[in-house]
Scaffold this motif. Structure first.
Motif: not given
Length: 436
Positions: A201-204, A247-253, A360-366, A412-422
């Protein structure tokens, strides 16, 4: 000194009024309910609670209350049937006098109830608040554990509570001249296991790379100061799995975490090797004890608790040596309930892992419960460790059943999220986780 009856009645009434006011607030505030529960799980010792014919810890009472407050709109899913099957079998076995009352109570309140609380709160708030609160609490506990190790003082053991449990868990543990950190968990192994699970959870968590690195370092050092071999092993396994599959963890971390882990192992392995060598017969005897637990499997029944095994001698082993502590979660549950109820219980655990891995959708909990599997052969579900583990199993099941929600939160955990349009009504709006 015994409290006068009048004062005791006033204290009970005051507590009930306070609980009622808190319930009125928390029923409309699932995120606050989550925060209160996580803080209680990490900072409230197991000996704080009430004896109502059987003992109920404070965290168990809180879990029960929150399930009642927030469970009204919860819908059962297929995995929950196995949990309900376990409960049904245990109740029937208790009625048939094949399971003891204490095991019925502990199974329902300390395993099943936290599982359903994890399921319920995930459905109410999603993954991000759960990830954030567990990560934050773990780092805070890690800081206190480091202070405990450096000062030789545990502030939690002075908290009053139920005498027999406090006598069992409210003691300090030395190893090779060092104090083993245990925090509010009553045992160093329980603290090590809880922090190891929390590493995912710390990493995510949704924070900066450097804050994650600092938090993970604090948690890792705290795990080392427990001097729990299984805690250290499962912590390393959790970190490795997290940087490989989350998923969603940046390459730098990922690279920074891998580097920190490598440096930490290079520095700490010689130190730990010296500590365990100095511990000598104490550490070696603990390992030998766990290895000999397999002799108890001969006493397990297909259904129902094993009886009278504490007086038996099998081969050269007197089984009475294991009655005080059976430091193996699987064998402990098998002895209490038998093969079939235990299989129903762990079908949920294993199923959550299998679904997460295959999809292939591993969450922090799993990741946390997958990495914790080796630990279940070295420690029973003691103190808050078991409660926290089954809460995370419930979260893992929910994240496996609702991967789209976990995926959305993880993005939303990604370090550089792409803008979205709603698009809302044609208008574009820019928008940018006591064993031995």
């Amino acid at each position: 000194m015994r409290m006068p009856n009048g004062l005791m009645m006033m204290a009970v009434v005051t507590a009930l009024v306070a609980a009622g006011i808190a319930a009125m607030f928390l029923v409309r505030a699932p995120r606050a309910s989550l925060a209160v529960w996580v803080l209680a799980a990490f900072f409230l010792p197991i000996w704080v609670g009430l004896n109502v014919g059987f003992y109920m810890s404070g965290i168990t009472l809180l879990t029960l209350g929150l399930v009642v407050l927030h469970g009204g709109r919860f819908r059962l899913a297929a995995p929950d049937a196995f949990m309900l099957l376990f409960v049904g079998l245990v109740v029937l076995l208790f009625a048939a006098r094949q399971v003891e009352l204490s095991y019925l109570v502990s199974g329902v309140l300390e395993l099943v109830l936290p599982y359903f609380w994890g399921r319920i709160i995930y459905e109410r708030v999603g993954s991000r608040p759960i990830t954030g609160w567990i990560a934050g609490a773990a780092v805070a506990v890690g800081v206190l554990a480091v202070i405990e190790f450096l000062t030789g003082s545990n502030l939690f053991i002075g908290i009053p509570g139920y005498g027999p449990l406090q006598a069992t868990w409210g003691t300090l543990q030395p190893r090779a001249g060092f104090l083993r950190a245990e925090g509010a968990f009553g045992h160093s192994i329980a603290l090590g296991g809880a922090l190891a699970m929390s590493a995912a959870f710390v990493i995510a968590a949704r924070t900066t790379t450097w804050m994650k690195a600092v938090g993970l370092t604090v948690v890792g050092v705290a795990v080392v100061f427990t001097f729990s071999r299984i805690g250290i092993i499962t912590f390393v396994l959790t970190v490795v799995l997290s940087i490989l599959v989350l998923r969603g963890v940046g390459a730098s971390i990922r690279w920074l975490t891998a580097g920190l882990l490598g440096v930490g192992l290079f520095i700490l392995v010689p130190f730990l090797d010296t500590v365990f060598l100095d511990a000598g017969s104490e550490a070696g005897g603990s390992a030998d004890y766990r290895g000999s637990l397999t002799v108890l499997l001969s006493q397990v029944q297909p259904i129902g608790g094993a009886t009278g095994w504490g007086d038996l001698v099998v081969g050269d082993d007197y089984l009475g040596n294991f009655t005080a502590s059976t430091d193996n979660a699987f064998i402990s549950l098998l002895l209490r309930y038998g093969y079939i109820p235990t299989a129903a219980l762990f079908a949920v655990y294993v199923g959550a892992v299998v679904v997460a891995v295959t999809s292939k959708r591993m969450s922090p909990a799993s990741v946390a419960i997958l990495a914790q599997l080796p630990g279940l052969f070295a420690v029973a579900f003691i103190t808050q460790y078991g409660i926290l583990l089954w809460f995370i199993v419930g979260v893992a099941v929910s994240s496996a059943l609702r991967p789209e929600r976990e995926s959305t939160a993880s993005s939303r955990f990604a370090e550089h999220p792409r803008p979205e349009v709603v698009i809302i009504d044609g208008a574009g709006v820019g928008t940018s986780s006591r064993g031995r």
